[in-house]
Scaffold this motif. Structure first.
Motif, short mmCIF file in Angstrom:
data_model
loop_
_atom_site.label_atom_id
_atom_site.label_comp_id
_atom_site.label_asym_id
_atom_site.label_seq_id
_atom_site.Cartn_x
_atom_site.Cartn_y
_atom_site.Cartn_z
N GLN A 259 -16.92 1.31 1.95
CA GLN A 259 -15.49 1.10 1.71
C GLN A 259 -14.93 2.21 0.83
O GLN A 259 -15.54 2.61 -0.16
CB GLN A 259 -15.25 -0.25 1.04
N LEU B 23 -11.32 -5.32 -6.99
CA LEU B 23 -11.48 -6.66 -6.43
C LEU B 23 -10.72 -7.67 -7.28
O LEU B 23 -10.01 -8.54 -6.76
CB LEU B 23 -12.98 -7.03 -6.38
N TYR C 162 -15.42 -0.93 -8.01
CA TYR C 162 -15.01 -1.87 -6.96
C TYR C 162 -14.67 -3.23 -7.57
O TYR C 162 -13.76 -3.92 -7.12
CB TYR C 162 -16.14 -2.01 -5.93
N LYS C 163 -15.40 -3.58 -8.63
CA LYS C 163 -15.14 -4.85 -9.31
C LYS C 163 -13.73 -4.88 -9.90
O LYS C 163 -13.04 -5.90 -9.83
CB LYS C 163 -16.18 -5.05 -10.42
N GLY D 146 -9.45 -10.49 -5.00
CA GLY D 146 -10.41 -10.48 -3.89
C GLY D 146 -9.81 -10.01 -2.59
O GLY D 146 -10.20 -10.45 -1.52
N PHE D 147 -8.83 -9.08 -2.68
CA PHE D 147 -8.11 -8.57 -1.50
C PHE D 147 -7.53 -9.74 -0.70
O PHE D 147 -7.65 -9.82 0.52
CB PHE D 147 -9.01 -7.69 -0.63
N THR E 78 -6.75 -7.37 -6.98
CA THR E 78 -6.13 -7.89 -5.76
C THR E 78 -6.52 -9.33 -5.46
O THR E 78 -6.29 -9.81 -4.35
CB THR E 78 -6.54 -7.01 -4.56
N ARG F 60 -7.01 0.51 1.28
CA ARG F 60 -8.42 0.33 1.62
C ARG F 60 -8.64 0.90 3.02
O ARG F 60 -8.13 0.37 4.01
CB ARG F 60 -8.81 -1.16 1.57
N HIS G 148 -17.16 2.37 -2.49
CA HIS G 148 -18.13 1.28 -2.61
C HIS G 148 -18.80 1.06 -1.26
O HIS G 148 -18.17 0.58 -0.31
CB HIS G 148 -17.41 0.00 -3.07
#
Length: 683
Positions: free
Chosen positions: A433, A358, A354-355, A363-364, A361, A394, A430
């Motif tokens: 998610q 993250l 997930y890191k 932090g999306f 993007t 997502r 995650h």
């Protein structure tokens, strides 16, 4: 009185003798620079890059997912000193090499993508791609004569774009990954019986590659370990390697690459000689390292399962005096661990953290947002390590449909590889998610080009549209007939057709897809898809088949040619109008091309007629009247003419618009409720 002169003479003599010894050593070293043997790679003279490394004497070329690795003998081979060059002899000298390899996957039945023994004019393959390109080439360098590359590929994936024969073969490649010759992995016994070998079994196997410069013949042989070299080679082709390696120097080594399934490609030993390759000493090979890696794969899974089962029990026993809150907390943790294990056992380990996503993007961030739908959101991302631009879907935790689509895409799209399908790179889970990572399609969806807000303009010409139709047909043919199972897409529409940087079509969104064995029936009982693309029998019976996909493809082809949506509302009477009725009416009126998108002025009359008539044939109300995708490909390539009896009067007995109205009265469809005004917006 003569001692100084004598001493000087002896000193000079010693210097000359020492120089002769050094020159002899250098000459000997040069004479054997092209001959070496490694029964273990500890201290081996190798040039390595990317994932390649030597651990416990074992050469590991690639490990994990979406990785590649190269390992070359540090010094190039010198072909300028061929001792037997004549007018009938290749300028590349005879050579013989043998090596022992093992391919270890996290799954017994799946692995990606393979490894290759390589002779190349360069050992700098930085621009090469992983996965199906085996770390050797990329889409732009495929087939270039300037590659100067010979590869003996050990391939564990059937790549349709390269014409692979199966997912377990050895091939001889010259400047391309389209093999000059290939055969299923195996060997011939002394009695002439052929025995199959499974490349990704994790078992060590041996390969011999021999080139005879006088006869210009290249032989490839393999056998299980330990075993003597079979008398009959697996592959043998006449080929003058000087046409591939015209220079006097070439690098020799290995390349490997993995795609979306965690796979390790290893070399245990290697011998290379100008004549007959020296035999490897099996007792010195790092066989224990391979055994530990194979055992570790199963042990790791066993430990996880044991921990998931025993630790909660032990924990409860240890905290019998603790509060009820703590007990409940432990139970929740236990359930979470078990769920994670079951998930990974079913769909494979996650490809990304997930890191990673993250960071990719920002932090999306909304600036990276590509779009939103009922399932969740899609973001553009740039992976930190590879700098590859990707699309990240997502899935919303609240969407039950999104969860089902997520699982379907991992199970089906994760195994498919075709130039006209969007490639699933990996996934991440995650907490609640769920995230899917795909190849990024910079030109977006076909829908956005056909149905722009400004209906008077379009920036997609007929040549591009015709190429897109052929691309979608090719992808569907692969799904229906050319993959190891039949895949029914169930949601073919223009918004699910994405365009890459060169405007090539890629069919995506496999969330509703279902697969089954060839010769078996599909097990679907629920109507799924998008209004306007749903075949009549699917609406009535709820059973998706290859024919229902063909129906949707037929509607899509007419949509591409006409620039109109599958269903729209007639402004005069407020009734729904089906695109197939519109095209059929134009044909009955005397000219089917009257239905063509008015924004097109560069189309070829014969091509546009073919597409429109083929669209009507594919969207015929009777599934038995629709052609299979193999036949559709023949029509589009002009390898076969359309049926002679394809005429407007006998094509459709009832208009699709009328049938839609009848179905809505006779039997309400089990799709989510959709109003007439929403029909043009898709699912």
């Amino acid at each position: 009185m003569h001692r100084p002169a004598c001493s000087s003479y002896l000193h000079q003599l010693r210097r000359r003798l020492l120089l002769l010894v050094l020159l002899s050593a250098i000459s000997a070293a040069q004479g054997h620079a092209d001959e070496f043997i490694y029964n273990s790679f500890s201290g081996a003279d190798l040039s390595m890059d990317n994932q390649a490394s030597v651990i416990d004497g074992l050469l590991r070329l690639s490990e994990g997912t979406d990785t590649k690795g190269h390992a070359f003998h540090t010094f190039p081979l010198d072909f300028s000193n061929n001792p037997i060059i004549s007018s009938n002899t290749s300028s590349v000298p005879s050579f013989s090499t043998t090596f022992v390899f093992a391919i270890i996957s996290d799954y017994d039945d799946l692995s990606t993508d393979g490894l290759a023994f390589v002779l190349s004019s360069t050992n700098k393959l930085f621009s090469s791609s992983a996965a199906q390109y085996l770390g050797l080439l990329n889409s732009e360098t495929m087939g270039n004569e300037s590659n100067h590359l010979l590869a003996i590929e050990l391939d564990t994936i059937k790549n349709q774009e390269f014409g692979d024969i199966d997912s377990n073969h050895i091939g001889i490649d010259m400047n391309s990954l389209i093999s000059n010759a290939s055969k299923g992995a195996g060997y011939y016994t002394p009695d002439g019986e052929f025995k199959n070998l499974k490349l990704n079994s994790g078992e060590p196997m041996q390969v011999w590659v021999d080139y005879d410069s006088e006869r210009t013949i290249l032989n490839v042989t393999m056998a299980p370990l330990p075993s003597t070299k079979p008398n009959r080679p697996l592959l043998s082709i006449p080929y003058d390697l000087s046409s591939v390696l015209p220079n006097t120097r070439a690098y020799v080594g290995f390349s490997a690459a993995a795609g979306g399934i965690p796979t390790m490609h290893c070399i245990l030993g290697w011998s290379f000689m100008n004549g007959e390759a020296a035999a490897l000493n099996y007792s010195d090979l790092p066989l224990k390292s391979i055994q530990q890696l194979r055992a570790g794969r199963h042990t790791y899974k066993t430990i996880i399962i044991v921990c998931a089962v025993l630790l909660p029990t032990l924990g409860i026993a240890m905290i019998v005096s603790a509060t009820i809150v703590k007990v409940r907390m432990m139970n929740r943790l236990s359930k979470s661990r078990t769920t994670d294990i079951e998930w990974e056992r079913e769909y494979g380990p996650p490809s990304f953290t997930y890191k990673d996503l993250l960071a990719a993007t920002s932090g999306f961030n909304d600036k990276m947002l590509l779009g939103r739908g009922g399932f969740g959101s899609v973001f553009r991302g740039v992976l930190h390590h590879s700098k590859q631009t990707v699309a990240i879907k997502r899935v919303s935790p609240e969407s039950k449909q999104g969860m089902k689509e997520f699982m379907a895409e991992i199970l089906i799209l994760g195994h498919l590889r075709h130039r006209n399908l969007v490639q699933l790179i990996g996934y991440c889970r995650h907490k609640q998610q769920l995230l899917l990572v795909y190849d990024y399609m910079p030109n977006g969806s076909l829908d956005s080009y056909l149905h722009t807000q400004d209906h008077s303009t379009t920036n997609i010409c007929w040549a591009q549209r015709f190429c897109i139709i052929k691309g979608i047909a090719s992808g569907l043919f692969y799904l229906h007939e050319d993959w190891e199972q039949v895949v029914i897409h169930r949601d073919i529409k223009t918004s699910n057709v994405l365009l890459d940087g060169e405007m090539n079509a890629r069919l995506g969104d496999f969330g509703l897809a279902r697969s089954h064995d060839h010769g078996a029936d599909a097990h679907t009982t629920r109507v799924a898809g998008t209004w306007g693309y749903i075949a009549p029998e699917l609406a009535r019976l709820g059973k998706a088949t290859k024919a229902t996909d063909v129906f949707a493809f037929g509607v899509l082809t007419m949509e591409v040619a006409c620039g109109r949506r599958p269903i729209w509302v007639d402004g005069a009477n407020g009734e729904p109008v089906a695109l197939s009725d519109w095209v059929l009416a134009a044909w009955r009126g005397g000219s089917i091309t009257d239905a063509v998108d008015t924004r097109l002025d560069d189309y070829v009359e014969e091509d546009i007629e073919l597409v429109l008539k083929l669209g009507l044939l594919c969207s015929h109300p009777s599934p038995n009247a629709r052609p299979c995708m193999r036949r559709v490909m023949q029509y589009l390539r002009s390898d076969a003419p359309l049926p002679a009896d394809l005429q407007p009067d006998n094509l459709l007995r009832i208009g699709v618009s009328q049938e839609l109205r009848m179905m809505s009265v006779e039997r309400p469809m089990s799709c989510p409720a959709t109003t007439i005004t929403d029909l043009s917006k898709g699912r």
